[in-house]
Design an enzyme around this catalytic site. Structure first.
Site, PDB file in Angstrom:
ATOM      1  N   ASP A   1      -2.097   0.793  -5.409  1.00 37.35           N
ATOM      2  CA  ASP A   1      -0.877   0.333  -4.747  1.00 37.35           C
ATOM      3  C   ASP A   1      -0.318  -0.839  -5.564  1.00 37.35           C
ATOM      4  OD1 ASP A   1       1.072  -0.101  -2.790  1.00 37.35           O
ATOM      5  OD2 ASP A   1      -0.284  -1.057  -1.388  1.00 37.35           O
TER       6      ASP A   1
ATOM      7  N   ARG B   1      -9.678   9.160   7.953  1.00 35.61           N
ATOM      8  CA  ARG B   1     -10.309   9.422   6.652  1.00 35.61           C
ATOM      9  C   ARG B   1     -10.733  10.882   6.512  1.00 35.61           C
ATOM     10  NH1 ARG B   1     -11.413   4.486   4.098  1.00 35.61           N
ATOM     11  NH2 ARG B   1     -11.998   2.773   5.451  1.00 35.61           N
TER      12      ARG B   1
HETATM   13  P1  IMP Z   1      -3.969  -2.479  -4.141  1.00 32.24           P
HETATM   14  O1  IMP Z   1      -4.910  -3.601  -4.416  1.00 32.24           O
HETATM   15  O2  IMP Z   1      -2.684  -2.981  -3.533  1.00 32.24           O
HETATM   16  O3  IMP Z   1      -3.706  -1.584  -5.345  1.00 32.24           O
HETATM   17  O4  IMP Z   1      -4.558  -1.626  -2.982  1.00 32.24           O
HETATM   18  C1  IMP Z   1      -5.600  -0.798  -3.125  1.00 32.24           C
HETATM   19  C2  IMP Z   1      -6.272  -0.487  -1.815  1.00 32.24           C
HETATM   20  O5  IMP Z   1      -5.396  -0.641  -0.675  1.00 32.24           O
HETATM   21  C3  IMP Z   1      -6.665   0.964  -1.815  1.00 32.24           C
HETATM   22  O6  IMP Z   1      -7.931   1.133  -2.424  1.00 32.24           O
HETATM   23  C4  IMP Z   1      -6.618   1.304  -0.350  1.00 32.24           C
HETATM   24  O7  IMP Z   1      -7.861   0.985   0.255  1.00 32.24           O
HETATM   25  C5  IMP Z   1      -5.552   0.417   0.236  1.00 32.24           C
HETATM   26  N1  IMP Z   1      -4.278   1.147   0.342  1.00 32.24           N
HETATM   27  C6  IMP Z   1      -3.143   0.948  -0.381  1.00 32.24           C
HETATM   28  N2  IMP Z   1      -2.165   1.795  -0.003  1.00 32.24           N
HETATM   29  C7  IMP Z   1      -2.693   2.557   0.983  1.00 32.24           C
HETATM   30  C8  IMP Z   1      -2.168   3.641   1.788  1.00 32.24           C
HETATM   31  O8  IMP Z   1      -1.018   4.089   1.671  1.00 32.24           O
HETATM   32  N3  IMP Z   1      -3.036   4.169   2.693  1.00 32.24           N
HETATM   33  C9  IMP Z   1      -4.303   3.724   2.861  1.00 32.24           C
HETATM   34  N4  IMP Z   1      -4.836   2.737   2.134  1.00 32.24           N
HETATM   35  C10 IMP Z   1      -4.025   2.151   1.209  1.00 32.24           C
HETATM   36 MG    MG Z   2      -8.286   0.786   3.879  1.00 41.18          MG
END
Ligand code: IMP
Ligand code: MG
Length: 169
Positions: free
Chosen positions: A97, A159
């Site tokens: 993300d 999940r």
């Molecule tokens: P980041 O650090 O923002 O890249 O987020 C990564 C983590 O956020 C992922 O490994 C997910 O656990 C959670 N995450 C981000 N977007 C989503 C989503 O759309 N659905 C569920 N979990 C998400």
């Molecule tokens: Mg999560």
């Protein structure tokens, strides 16, 4: 809840991802590190399509907060058991993300001096990126909507869904 990526499309994509990864590692024995909990289903399917020698390990990190957006503050919840020094590491992620989690993981694992570190992510919300991070293998580029299923949760629910769906809860 609306299906974004069907079970069939996921299966087909993972098959070709696994072939691509296998071709790149050729005669090496890489260590796949699954990031819990979100990657558990992807990891299981990916390694079964890999069809070559590999080792597996898991680690868990958490971003504070249980809602739809993390805080960017990441902490280690479970460390790997494997010694990755001089090994080829492939980090298996459910979704990228902002990129902050992956960036933390890369820096953390790099301290242990592996021969290489690459990432494979089933889903990539590339428009949400806050930090530039190199993800070598991506399953699907998706919009920034919150998604669940195939390992991904919303407050620990959903999940178990065999597909990826947009969650409007
Ligand atoms: P980041 O650090 O923002 O890249 O987020 C990564 C983590 O956020 C992922 O490994 C997910 O656990 C959670 N995450 C981000 N977007 C989503 C989503 O759309 N659905 C569920 N979990 C998400
Ligand atoms: Mg999560």
């Amino acid at each position: 809840m609306k299906v974004l990526i069907s079970e069939k499309r996921i299966a087909e994509r993972i098959k070709s991802l696994a072939q691509e990864v296998r071709a790149d590692y050729k005669d090496e024995v890489p260590i796949f590190i699954g990031i819990l909990k979100g990657s558990f289903i992807f990891m299981a399917d990916l390694v079964r399509e890999y069809r070559a020698e590999c080792e597996l390990d898991f680690m868990a990190v958490a971003s504070y907060g249980a809602g739809k957006s993390g805080t960017g503050v990441i902490r280690m919840v479970k460390d790997i058991g494997a010694n990755i020094r001089k090994r080829h590491v492939l980090v298996v992620e459910d979704i990228i993300d902002t990129g902050l989690t992956s960036n933390y993981i890369r820096q953390y694992l790099a301290l242990r001096q592996p021969k290489s570190i690459e990432f494979v992510a089933l889903l990539d919300k590339h428009k949400a990126r806050k930090i530039d991070i190199n993800i070598k293998y991506t399953g699907f580029k998706i919009p920034t909507n919150f998604v669940v299923g195939y390992g991904l949760d919303y407050g620990e629910r959903y999940r178990q869904l065999p597909y990826v769906a947009i969650c409007d809860d």
